[in-house]
Motif scaffolding. Structure first.
Motif, PDB file in Angstrom:
ATOM      1  N   PHE A 154       0.864  -1.185   0.000  1.00 14.76           N
ATOM      2  CA  PHE A 154       0.000   0.000   0.000  1.00 14.76           C
ATOM      3  C   PHE A 154       0.898   1.232   0.000  1.00 14.76           C
ATOM      4  CE2 PHE A 154      -2.812  -3.256   1.669  1.00 14.76           C
ATOM      5  CZ  PHE A 154      -4.039  -2.960   1.074  1.00 14.76           C
ATOM      6  N   LYS A 155       1.577   1.428  -1.137  1.00 16.39           N
ATOM      7  CA  LYS A 155       2.505   2.546  -1.248  1.00 16.39           C
ATOM      8  C   LYS A 155       2.064   3.570  -2.281  1.00 16.39           C
ATOM      9  CE  LYS A 155       6.464  -0.326   0.082  1.00 16.39           C
ATOM     10  NZ  LYS A 155       7.783  -0.889  -0.350  1.00 16.39           N
ATOM     11  N   THR A 156       1.389   3.107  -3.318  1.00 17.24           N
ATOM     12  CA  THR A 156       0.961   3.992  -4.399  1.00 17.24           C
ATOM     13  C   THR A 156      -0.552   3.961  -4.544  1.00 17.24           C
ATOM     14  OG1 THR A 156       1.047   2.282  -6.109  1.00 17.24           O
ATOM     15  CG2 THR A 156       3.111   3.442  -5.611  1.00 17.24           C
ATOM     16  N   VAL A 157      -1.069   4.906  -5.318  1.00 11.53           N
ATOM     17  CA  VAL A 157      -2.521   4.923  -5.591  1.00 11.53           C
ATOM     18  C   VAL A 157      -2.917   3.623  -6.284  1.00 11.53           C
ATOM     19  CG1 VAL A 157      -4.349   6.055  -6.906  1.00 11.53           C
ATOM     20  CG2 VAL A 157      -2.653   7.435  -5.680  1.00 11.53           C
ATOM     21  N   LYS A 221      -5.914   4.787   7.087  1.00 12.19           N
ATOM     22  CA  LYS A 221      -5.300   5.557   8.180  1.00 12.19           C
ATOM     23  C   LYS A 221      -3.827   5.845   7.899  1.00 12.19           C
ATOM     24  CE  LYS A 221      -8.307   3.548  11.764  1.00 12.19           C
ATOM     25  NZ  LYS A 221      -8.333   2.721  13.005  1.00 12.19           N
ATOM     26  N   LYS A 222      -3.238   5.022   7.029  1.00 11.56           N
ATOM     27  CA  LYS A 222      -1.819   5.173   6.723  1.00 11.56           C
ATOM     28  C   LYS A 222      -1.590   5.702   5.299  1.00 11.56           C
ATOM     29  CE  LYS A 222      -1.119   1.039   9.557  1.00 11.56           C
ATOM     30  NZ  LYS A 222      -0.800  -0.407   9.509  1.00 11.56           N
ATOM     31  N   THR A 223      -2.610   6.339   4.723  1.00 15.36           N
ATOM     32  CA  THR A 223      -2.489   6.841   3.353  1.00 15.36           C
ATOM     33  C   THR A 223      -1.287   7.778   3.236  1.00 15.36           C
ATOM     34  OG1 THR A 223      -4.890   6.735   3.067  1.00 15.36           O
ATOM     35  CG2 THR A 223      -3.652   8.075   1.499  1.00 15.36           C
ATOM     36  N   PHE A 227      -0.258  11.460  -1.661  1.00 17.47           N
ATOM     37  CA  PHE A 227      -1.478  11.296  -2.465  1.00 17.47           C
ATOM     38  C   PHE A 227      -2.199  12.633  -2.580  1.00 17.47           C
ATOM     39  CE2 PHE A 227      -2.419   6.473  -1.826  1.00 17.47           C
ATOM     40  CZ  PHE A 227      -1.112   6.176  -2.220  1.00 17.47           C
ATOM     41  N   SER A 228      -2.826  12.860  -3.710  1.00 16.60           N
ATOM     42  CA  SER A 228      -3.601  14.096  -3.891  1.00 16.60           C
ATOM     43  C   SER A 228      -4.855  14.053  -3.026  1.00 16.60           C
ATOM     44  CB  SER A 228      -4.001  14.261  -5.357  1.00 16.60           C
ATOM     45  OG  SER A 228      -4.943  13.257  -5.731  1.00 16.60           O
ATOM     46  N   ASP A 229      -5.426  15.209  -2.743  1.00 24.68           N
ATOM     47  CA  ASP A 229      -6.644  15.276  -1.935  1.00 24.68           C
ATOM     48  C   ASP A 229      -7.782  14.521  -2.593  1.00 24.68           C
ATOM     49  OD1 ASP A 229      -5.356  16.766  -0.022  1.00 24.68           O
ATOM     50  OD2 ASP A 229      -6.065  18.698  -0.776  1.00 24.68           O
ATOM     51  N   SER A 230      -7.852  14.612  -3.929  1.00 24.83           N
ATOM     52  CA  SER A 230      -8.936  13.915  -4.624  1.00 24.83           C
ATOM     53  C   SER A 230      -8.785  12.405  -4.511  1.00 24.83           C
ATOM     54  CB  SER A 230      -8.963  14.327  -6.099  1.00 24.83           C
ATOM     55  OG  SER A 230      -7.741  13.999  -6.743  1.00 24.83           O
ATOM     56  N   LEU A 235     -10.472   7.257  -2.380  1.00 29.63           N
ATOM     57  CA  LEU A 235     -10.099   5.991  -1.768  1.00 29.63           C
ATOM     58  C   LEU A 235     -10.795   5.788  -0.432  1.00 29.63           C
ATOM     59  CD1 LEU A 235      -6.276   5.945  -2.606  1.00 29.63           C
ATOM     60  CD2 LEU A 235      -8.043   4.460  -3.580  1.00 29.63           C
ATOM     61  N   THR A 236     -10.916   6.842   0.355  1.00 27.63           N
ATOM     62  CA  THR A 236     -11.608   6.724   1.640  1.00 27.63           C
ATOM     63  C   THR A 236     -13.043   6.266   1.443  1.00 27.63           C
ATOM     64  OG1 THR A 236     -10.230   8.441   2.655  1.00 27.63           O
ATOM     65  CG2 THR A 236     -12.347   7.972   3.704  1.00 27.63           C
ATOM     66  N   THR A 237     -13.737   6.883   0.505  1.00 26.77           N
ATOM     67  CA  THR A 237     -15.115   6.488   0.213  1.00 26.77           C
ATOM     68  C   THR A 237     -15.183   5.060  -0.310  1.00 26.77           C
ATOM     69  OG1 THR A 237     -15.729   8.769  -0.307  1.00 26.77           O
ATOM     70  CG2 THR A 237     -17.150   7.038  -1.162  1.00 26.77           C
ATOM     71  N   SER A 238     -14.273   4.718  -1.214  1.00 27.75           N
ATOM     72  CA  SER A 238     -14.280   3.376  -1.804  1.00 27.75           C
ATOM     73  C   SER A 238     -14.003   2.300  -0.761  1.00 27.75           C
ATOM     74  CB  SER A 238     -13.234   3.294  -2.921  1.00 27.75           C
ATOM     75  OG  SER A 238     -13.562   4.158  -3.984  1.00 27.75           O
ATOM     76  N   TYR A 239     -13.077   2.565   0.154  1.00 29.71           N
ATOM     77  CA  TYR A 239     -12.753   1.576   1.184  1.00 29.71           C
ATOM     78  C   TYR A 239     -13.906   1.402   2.165  1.00 29.71           C
ATOM     79  CZ  TYR A 239      -7.973   0.400  -0.102  1.00 29.71           C
ATOM     80  OH  TYR A 239      -6.872  -0.114  -0.746  1.00 29.71           O
ATOM     81  N   LYS A 240     -14.559   2.489   2.509  1.00 23.86           N
ATOM     82  CA  LYS A 240     -15.724   2.371   3.394  1.00 23.86           C
ATOM     83  C   LYS A 240     -16.813   1.540   2.722  1.00 23.86           C
ATOM     84  CE  LYS A 240     -15.207   6.640   6.103  1.00 23.86           C
ATOM     85  NZ  LYS A 240     -15.793   7.982   6.376  1.00 23.86           N
TER      86      LYS A 240
END
Length: 485
Positions: A154-157, A221-223, A227-230, A235-240
């Protein structure tokens, strides 16, 4: 294949303990000299296609090309694909004249031919009717991969998106698992009750009403700050959504099925002979894990003689410490006396393991001139699988970019017993045991990849068991209770 062939192969991997780096290079050059290029291409193509079929295996060795894939590899249709794959390569290896190969290629030829045969035979048994258990289970691996602390990067987009794609197939995987568990019920191929009752809490441990408290939310939590704000928002929405709509419901469904439908049908017996065709399957497993043609009875009798030998040594240790009572009473004393449980926190337990490492490392150079470049860490086993887990080693990557991990399950630090074999287990799981053997094997580029990344129980565990006997040479076993353990 006879065991000595595998052992010879393994000894080529490890090299002589006294061999220097020039000797290593010379041996490697001799192995490569006059190697058959067509055979090498066959092996390379085989392993490349194998990684397509087993993408989780690719992830485990640090090949990240297939990190978005998670096939349902226990279905009958997938097993047909596997059968065709192994049969094709079984036919292909038969086209080579073994007598014309160099020594290293002969070993590779023998092992490859053996593996194709064993793989094809393995597909004839219905172990796919029990898609997972309390120890080998994708639902457990999912937790390790998706936590952000395992093999899945989990290092890149792209890494984060790969996990979304991979984990999105878990729903279909879980539904298929239920179908095949039911096939097992119908054909009398079911797990023992004593295992099923351990599996249910493992699944329930993954269930939470709050996605942000899920183990699978840890990567968010470890993003990385880069990473860009977008991307962070997406990703936060997708993971939820992934957690609430797919992962959690799938774990719930599996737990409910095991509790309500499967457990009542699970068997009271424990041996594999309790399933339909279990005796034949057991004989296959004996050959698979030992690479010999020894019968189960022969191996069992070896075990009896070893128990007798080891008990004699145990008696001598008991007498040496002045314990009054029989051996069983000595076992109880070691298990229950509070002086053998000095820890208060998990970190104290882990530090005790690290102190063993500090004792061993200075002495290794006296016995090993050939050591791996990869490192290893000592970690606490994740809570969701600790209750059914043993101390275990997770391999490093061949390039050393990801360290190996020795996992220590700690349910309650205050009851963690120092006489449970801490020193011997360290020698077995870490150095010079599994970490040395697996790392050196993976790093040996004179071997084809199918050998670099293979595992043979008889050799891997045999080497690690031998390493337990080196405790005194490596600065351990000064405490008779550790030697007893």
């Amino acid at each position: 294949m006879k065991l000595n062939v595998i052992l010879f192969s393994a000894l080529l991997v490890l090299g002589s303990c006294s061999q220097n780096s020039n000797g290593d290079k010379k041996a490697a050059d001799n192995n490569v000299k006059d190697s058959n290029k067509e055979l090498a291409n066959l092996f390379e193509n085989f392993y490349e296609k194998r990684l397509h079929l087993f993408p989780l295996e690719a992830t485990s060795i640090g090949d990240n090309r297939f990190n978005d894939l998670m096939p349902i590899d226990f279905t009958d249709s997938y097993r047909i694909k596997l059968h065709d794959f192994f049969k094709n390569y079984s036919d292909s290896i038969a086209q080579f004249d073994r007598a014309k190969l160099n020594e290293n290629d002969k070993i590779s030829f023998d092992i490859f031919k053996y593996e194709m045969g064993m793989s094809l035979e393995g597909l004839t048994y219905h172990d796919n009717y029990a898609p997972f258990n309390q120890f080998y289970a994708l639902p457990l691996s999912m937790g390790q991969l998706g936590s952000g602390d395992g093999n899945q990067p989990f290092k890149t987009v792209a890494d984060y998106d790969n996990w979304i794609k991979r984990a999105s197939n878990f729903t279909a995987w879980a539904d298929s698992a239920i179908i095949y568990f039911k096939k097992g019920i119908d054909s009398n191929w079911v797990l023992p009750k004593v295992l099923v009752v351990k599996m249910i809490p493992q699944l329930n441990a993954m269930v939470t009403d709050d996605a942000t408290k899920s183990l699978f939310y840890e990567p968010i939590k470890k993003t990385p700050s880069t990473f860009s704000d977008s991307d962070k928002s997406r990703l936060t929405t997708s993971y939820k959504d992934l957690i609430t709509q797919q992962i959690t419901p799938s774990y719930k469904k599996l737990a409910a099925f095991l509790s309500n439908e499967y457990l009542p049908k699970a068997r009271a017996t424990t041996g594999i002979s309790g399933v339909n065709g279990g005796d034949k399957y057991y004989n296959y497993l004996v050959r698979f894990w030992t690479t010999t043609t020894k019968s189960p009875d022969e191996i069992y009798n070896t075990g009896l003689s070893e128990v007798k030998r080891i008990r004699g040594i145990m008696d001598s240790v008991k007498n040496a410490v002045g314990f009054k009572g029989d051996l069983n009473a000595f076992f109880d004393y070691m298990r229950t006396d509070k002086k053998f449980m000095p820890f208060k926190t998990p970190e104290e337990v882990l530090n005790a393991w690290r102190s063993i490492r500090a004792k061993v490392e200075p002495n290794l150079k006296n016995y090993f001139g050939h050591t791996p470049k990869s490192d290893f860490e000592i970690r606490q086993t994740e809570a969701f699988r600790a209750a059914s887990s043993s101390i275990e080693y997770n391999p490093a990557t061949a390039d050393g970019s990801r360290p190996g991990i020795v996992y220590i399950p700690i349910i309650d630090a205050t009851t963690f017993n120092t006489t449970s074999g801490m020193e011997s287990t360290f020698l077995h799981e870490a150095i010079p045991g599994h970490h040395y053997q697996i790392s050196l094997q993976q790093e040996n580029k004179s071997l084809p990849k199918f050998r670099r990344f293979s595992w043979y129980g008889a050799y891997g565990e045999g080497w690690a068991l031998y390493c337990e006997s080196m405790g005194k040479e490596l600065g351990l076993y000064t405490d008779p209770y550790q030697y007893m353990g």
